[in-house]
Scaffold this motif. Structure first.
Motif, mmCIF file in Angstrom:
data_model
loop_
_atom_site.group_PDB
_atom_site.id
_atom_site.type_symbol
_atom_site.label_atom_id
_atom_site.label_comp_id
_atom_site.label_asym_id
_atom_site.label_seq_id
_atom_site.Cartn_x
_atom_site.Cartn_y
_atom_site.Cartn_z
ATOM 1 N N GLN A 96 0.839 -1.199 0.000
ATOM 2 C CA GLN A 96 0.000 0.000 0.000
ATOM 3 C C GLN A 96 0.879 1.256 0.000
ATOM 4 O OE1 GLN A 96 -2.827 0.498 3.340
ATOM 5 N NE2 GLN A 96 -4.404 0.411 1.755
ATOM 6 N N TYR A 97 1.980 1.194 0.708
ATOM 7 C CA TYR A 97 2.915 2.325 0.740
ATOM 8 C C TYR A 97 3.446 2.615 -0.660
ATOM 9 C CZ TYR A 97 7.147 5.036 1.442
ATOM 10 O OH TYR A 97 8.127 5.983 1.347
ATOM 11 N N ASP A 98 3.771 1.568 -1.434
ATOM 12 C CA ASP A 98 4.278 1.749 -2.798
ATOM 13 C C ASP A 98 3.249 2.445 -3.690
ATOM 14 O OD1 ASP A 98 6.721 0.456 -2.228
ATOM 15 O OD2 ASP A 98 5.807 -1.503 -2.562
ATOM 16 N N ASN B 107 3.103 6.100 -2.676
ATOM 17 C CA ASN B 107 4.325 6.744 -3.152
ATOM 18 C C ASN B 107 4.257 7.016 -4.650
ATOM 19 O OD1 ASN B 107 7.198 7.564 -2.806
ATOM 20 N ND2 ASN B 107 7.558 5.809 -4.139
#
Length: 453
Positions: free
Chosen positions: A444-446, A449
């Protein structure tokens, strides 16, 4: 006023001017919206006509079974009439047809047999052959054979042609139709040419079909035949309903152009039409140099877009086939935006204690589990905690004893929407295999980002 049954509502469909997609095409471009028929397609017309003619001739008897090879729309018309008139239905179709079409036929109580697409018509596995065999085996059965049953084109000669002539007040100069069985274009075109021989009738064909070359050369070329995606038009044989004398020319449209134009009709004209409408309109645009400003062109929009939700109206389906290349983020672009790093995996035979230590050292909460280099599962903090609460001695057990289902795999063309839907409480990431065979992970962070980059 009311109708005695749903069959009486077939026909008298609206003619609607197109304004945006066609702004660079000379003339007035009108769409005949056949999705307003109760079965949501133009095939309602000929399905009822074929049944009524068979009843009159004694070929279809009370309580009989209708057996037909159909891509879905004819089956819908037949099934609808069968419910009203008390017949059973068995349909054969091909595996390239949308799931929505098959489900719709079954909703009317029909039995549907799905057959392979990539076989010759005479192959015993083809949907033509299977329907013919069933007609011989099932007692009191009748096969309409929409391809060679001239009641098909007669329905359009009696209904569709007169409607278009009246709606355009006789001003129509061109008729544009995607050609499959040939009934619509031949029946409608014949009526209109009787009214005005100068009316041009243009048939839209697809790559992988024999119609265009046969019209131009009189040669039935088997080398023209190969699998295609476009639904509802084109054939690998010559149906009796295709009257080549009525059709002035054929124009071929690619699968990609047909699919993308289908979507454009909804987005630019607010008309939710099917795949053959996209093909017909794309073909008309290819032929626009043959038109003059005073021309009045009628394009048949055969059916409704709801039957193509899993295909032409599904962005992932389009991307998988290379049809859609837009700026929306995909797995490939998300990977390109993330910092290069090696994915951490754990062999299935490693201990739970090693998994705990790896998570601490790498500051991660879930690890893909592999067996002989293949991803077979994942181990998460929550999996380990649950196992430890039940049995503190599980530290020495193998990771394979506590692992859960693996992260979902997606391909490089999968859209950000699809990836986001796969990331949830059970899956904090998805896996992607690159063109080089390397496994990448997207969290989810990717995604966040990539969006903010």
């Amino acid at each position: 006023m009311w109708y005695n049954n749903i069959l009486e509502t077939v026909g008298n469909t609206p003619l609607v001017k197109l304004n945006t997609i066609t702004k660079n095409i000379p003339g007035t471009i009108l769409a005949k919206i056949e999705s307003t028929n109760p079965g949501n397609s133009i095939k309602d017309r000929m399905a009822i006509k074929m049944i009524e003619d068979a009843e009159k001739s004694g070929k279809l008897l009370p309580g009989g079974t209708i057996i037909e090879g159909t891509s879905g729309n004819t089956g819908m018309g037949l099934a609808m009439a069968a419910v009203v008139k008390g017949y059973k239905c068995i349909f054969t179709t091909t595996d390239k047809q949308s799931k929505e079409k098959v489900d719709a036929l079954r909703a009317f109580g029909a039995e549907v047999i799905v057959c392979p697409t990539n076989v010759e018509p005479e192959d015993p596995r083809s949907y033509y052959s299977v329907s013919s065999r069933l007609e011989k085996e099932v007692p009191n059965s009748w096969k309409p054979n929409q391809y060679d049953n001239l009641s098909n084109s007669a329905a359009h000669y009696e209904q569709t042609g007169p409607e278009i002539w009246e709606q355009t007040e006789g001003k129509i100069t061109h008729l544009v139709v995607g050609v499959g069985t040939g009934g619509t274009i031949s029946g409608t075109g014949r009526y209109l040419k009787e009214k005005n021989p100068n009316i041009q009738v243009w048939g839209i064909d697809t790559y992988g079909s024999v119609f265009k070359k046969y019209k131009e050369t009189g040669i039935f070329d088997k080398n023209e035949i190969y699998p295609y995606i476009t639904e509802g038009i084109g054939e690998d044989f010559l149906p009796a309903n295709v009257d080549f004398d009525v059709i002035d020319l054929f124009e071929k449209v690619t699968d990609q152009d047909a699919a993308l134009m289908t979507r454009e009709i909804a987005r630019k004209e607010a008309i939710f039409a099917g795949n053959s409408a996209g093909s017909a309109l794309a073909g008309l645009i290819q032929l626009k140099d043959k038109l003059k400003p005073e021309d009045v062109v009628v394009v048949i929009f055969h059916d409704h877009g709801s039957r193509y939700m899993g295909k032409m109206y599904n962005e992932d389906w389009l991307r998988e086939r290379g049809f859609l290349k837009d700026e929306k983020l995909t797995a490939s672009s998300i990977i390109n935006k993330k910092e290069a790093s090696e994915i951490v995996t754990l062999d299935i035979d490693k201990s739970v204690l090693e998994a705990i230590n790896t998570m601490k050292m790498m500051n991660i909460s879930q690890i893909p589990v592999t067996q002989q280099g293949m991803v077979v599962g994942k181990v998460a903090e929550s999996d380990i905690l649950s196992a430890l609460l039940e049995n503190p001695g599980v530290r020495s057990a193998k990771v394979g004893d506590v692992m859960s289902n693996p992260f979902p795999f997606v391909d490089l063309n999968t859209s950000i929407d699809k990836i986001s839907s796969l990331i949830n409480k059970e899956n904090s990431a998805v896996l992607v295999e690159t063109a080089e065979g390397k496994i990448e992970i997207i969290t989810q962070y990717d995604i966040i980002n990539a969006i903010s980059a």
